[in-house]
Design a protein around this motif. Structure first.
Motif, mmCIF file in Angstrom:
data_model
loop_
_atom_site.group_PDB
_atom_site.id
_atom_site.type_symbol
_atom_site.label_atom_id
_atom_site.label_comp_id
_atom_site.label_asym_id
_atom_site.label_seq_id
_atom_site.Cartn_x
_atom_site.Cartn_y
_atom_site.Cartn_z
ATOM 1 N N ALA A 182 0.772 -1.290 0.068
ATOM 2 C CA ALA A 182 -0.096 0.013 0.081
ATOM 3 C C ALA A 182 0.767 1.374 0.040
ATOM 4 O O ALA A 182 1.049 1.850 1.104
ATOM 5 C CB ALA A 182 -1.023 -0.033 1.233
ATOM 6 N N PRO A 183 1.402 1.669 -1.146
ATOM 7 C CA PRO A 183 2.365 2.599 -1.137
ATOM 8 C C PRO A 183 1.901 4.180 -0.612
ATOM 9 O O PRO A 183 0.593 4.411 -0.552
ATOM 10 C CB PRO A 183 2.753 2.793 -2.569
ATOM 11 C CG PRO A 183 2.320 1.594 -2.956
ATOM 12 C CD PRO A 183 1.209 1.084 -2.562
ATOM 13 N N PHE A 184 2.686 4.852 -0.076
ATOM 14 C CA PHE A 184 2.399 6.281 0.144
ATOM 15 C C PHE A 184 1.371 6.136 1.238
ATOM 16 O O PHE A 184 0.587 7.214 1.492
ATOM 17 C CB PHE A 184 2.288 7.003 -0.755
ATOM 18 C CG PHE A 184 3.051 6.773 -2.280
ATOM 19 C CD1 PHE A 184 4.417 7.554 -1.893
ATOM 20 C CD2 PHE A 184 2.775 6.364 -3.365
ATOM 21 C CE1 PHE A 184 5.077 7.257 -3.381
ATOM 22 C CE2 PHE A 184 3.376 6.371 -4.425
ATOM 23 C CZ PHE A 184 4.819 6.783 -4.378
ATOM 24 N N THR A 185 1.441 5.252 2.450
ATOM 25 C CA THR A 185 0.628 5.294 3.525
ATOM 26 C C THR A 185 1.204 5.374 4.755
ATOM 27 O O THR A 185 0.634 5.447 5.855
ATOM 28 C CB THR A 185 -0.282 3.805 3.385
ATOM 29 O OG1 THR A 185 0.269 2.896 3.471
ATOM 30 C CG2 THR A 185 -1.087 3.906 2.078
ATOM 31 N N ARG A 186 2.585 5.056 4.922
ATOM 32 C CA ARG A 186 3.136 5.398 5.959
ATOM 33 C C ARG A 186 4.461 6.363 6.013
ATOM 34 O O ARG A 186 5.305 6.451 4.861
ATOM 35 C CB ARG A 186 4.010 3.951 6.408
ATOM 36 C CG ARG A 186 4.557 3.811 7.723
ATOM 37 C CD ARG A 186 4.791 2.287 7.897
ATOM 38 N NE ARG A 186 3.526 1.844 8.027
ATOM 39 C CZ ARG A 186 2.507 1.531 9.138
ATOM 40 N NH1 ARG A 186 3.013 2.220 10.373
ATOM 41 N NH2 ARG A 186 1.443 0.906 9.232
ATOM 42 N N CYS A 187 4.795 6.954 7.144
ATOM 43 C CA CYS A 187 5.875 7.933 7.139
ATOM 44 C C CYS A 187 7.224 7.487 6.798
ATOM 45 O O CYS A 187 7.566 6.437 7.384
ATOM 46 C CB CYS A 187 5.672 8.706 8.488
ATOM 47 S SG CYS A 187 6.969 10.053 8.507
ATOM 48 N N LEU A 188 8.056 7.954 6.080
ATOM 49 C CA LEU A 188 9.286 7.400 5.654
ATOM 50 C C LEU A 188 10.396 7.611 6.951
ATOM 51 O O LEU A 188 11.273 6.928 7.006
ATOM 52 C CB LEU A 188 9.923 7.852 4.417
ATOM 53 C CG LEU A 188 9.247 7.515 3.070
ATOM 54 C CD1 LEU A 188 9.847 8.144 1.910
ATOM 55 C CD2 LEU A 188 8.893 5.938 2.924
ATOM 56 N N ARG A 189 10.033 8.854 7.700
ATOM 57 C CA ARG A 189 10.931 9.164 8.655
ATOM 58 C C ARG A 189 10.506 8.600 9.954
ATOM 59 O O ARG A 189 11.439 7.999 10.560
ATOM 60 C CB ARG A 189 10.864 10.787 8.854
ATOM 61 C CG ARG A 189 11.166 11.435 7.904
ATOM 62 C CD ARG A 189 11.640 12.799 7.999
ATOM 63 N NE ARG A 189 10.554 13.511 9.042
ATOM 64 C CZ ARG A 189 10.748 14.808 9.428
ATOM 65 N NH1 ARG A 189 11.727 15.675 8.789
ATOM 66 N NH2 ARG A 189 9.783 15.273 10.231
ATOM 67 N N CYS A 190 9.366 8.269 10.385
ATOM 68 C CA CYS A 190 9.082 7.830 11.661
ATOM 69 C C CYS A 190 8.288 6.707 11.942
ATOM 70 O O CYS A 190 7.857 6.248 12.759
ATOM 71 C CB CYS A 190 8.452 9.047 12.730
ATOM 72 S SG CYS A 190 6.715 9.138 12.288
#
Length: 251
Positions: A182-190
């Motif tokens: 599910a792309p682009f659903t979670r923060c890449l930083r935290c």
């Protein structure tokens, strides 16, 4: 107790843990006391988290099985699930929550990009990794095979490649995650989930040109980082499609 001999044959890519360049690898162990098959296998350098099936004299056994006599042992990785039809599998397939060690930052970013929950602290030591793994019921991702040999590790994975995209494909295949991407659903930083954000609510945090040219935004529910489909977006989409294609075996 009379000494006995155990002959172990390792299949698939388990040979990478044995110093064998290719093909099946055979190792013999001479023992003088009852020993669990888990300890015997790991004495050869293969973490139990990488083993999905063990046959002793053609009978399936679990890691707690004790060997006390001469035996012929066959050891299979997860990739050989089609070799034998049996319920005695040692590794679950679908796990979608992970904790990654400090050397797997690029893999962590990739998995988060695909929407997977990956706990990551670059400075976490072994004890902290194992605590997070246990407390939050995560699979441990690491290229430290000694760490994977801890008895407390129930679910883990040793990525074979040192390339982040290749590692990502390995993990998605290993845990059968292709349908859960599910792309682009979670923060890449935290690592926190992203939420839709109305432009009017965040406009004071946007750069002047971003205010003019972009209208759809997401905001991290944790660190409040704002995301939009900027100039980097097509490159990320291409990476995701490349990973999906590789997972399906089309490239």
């Amino acid at each position: 107790m009379k000494p006995f001999k155990v002959q172990l044959r390792f299949y698939g890519d388990l040979n990478i843990f044995l110093g064998s360049k290719a093909g099946e690898a055979v190792i013999e162990r001479r023992l003088a006391e009852k020993t669990s098959i888990k300890d015997i296998v790991e004495s050869c350098g293969v973490p139990h988290s990488e083993i999905d099936l063990i046959l002793i004299d053609e009978q399936t056994v679990g890691f707690d099985h004790t060997v006390a006599d001469d035996a012929k042992v066959e050891v299979f990785p997860v990739e050989n699930r089609g070799t034998f039809q049996t319920e005695q599998r040692l590794q679950p397939v679908r796990i979608s929550r992970f904790v990654a060690d400090g050397h797997l930052g690029a893999l962590t970013r990739n998995l988060r990009l695909l929407g997977f929950d990956v706990a990551y602290d670059q400075n976490a030591d072994d004890r902290q990794l194992l605590e997070v793994m246990t407390r939050e019921n995560r699979a441990l991702l690491t290229r430290d095979r000694r760490l994977l040999m801890h008895a407390i590790v129930q679910h883990g994975c040793y990525p074979r490649s040192q390339n982040a995209d290749e590692q990502t494909i390995e993990v998605v295949r290993r845990f059968d995650l292709s349908e859960l991407i599910a792309p682009f659903t979670r923060c890449l930083r935290c690592n926190a989930p992203l939420e839709q954000a109305a432009k009017t609510n965040i406009i004071d945090k946007l750069e002047p040109l971003t205010k003019v040219y972009y209208h759809q935004f997401r905001r991290c529910s944790g660190c409040k980082q704002i995301y939009w489909s900027g100039s980097h977006f097509p490159k990320l989409q291409k990476r995701i499609e490349g990973i999906r294609s590789r997972v399906r075996g089309k490239a």
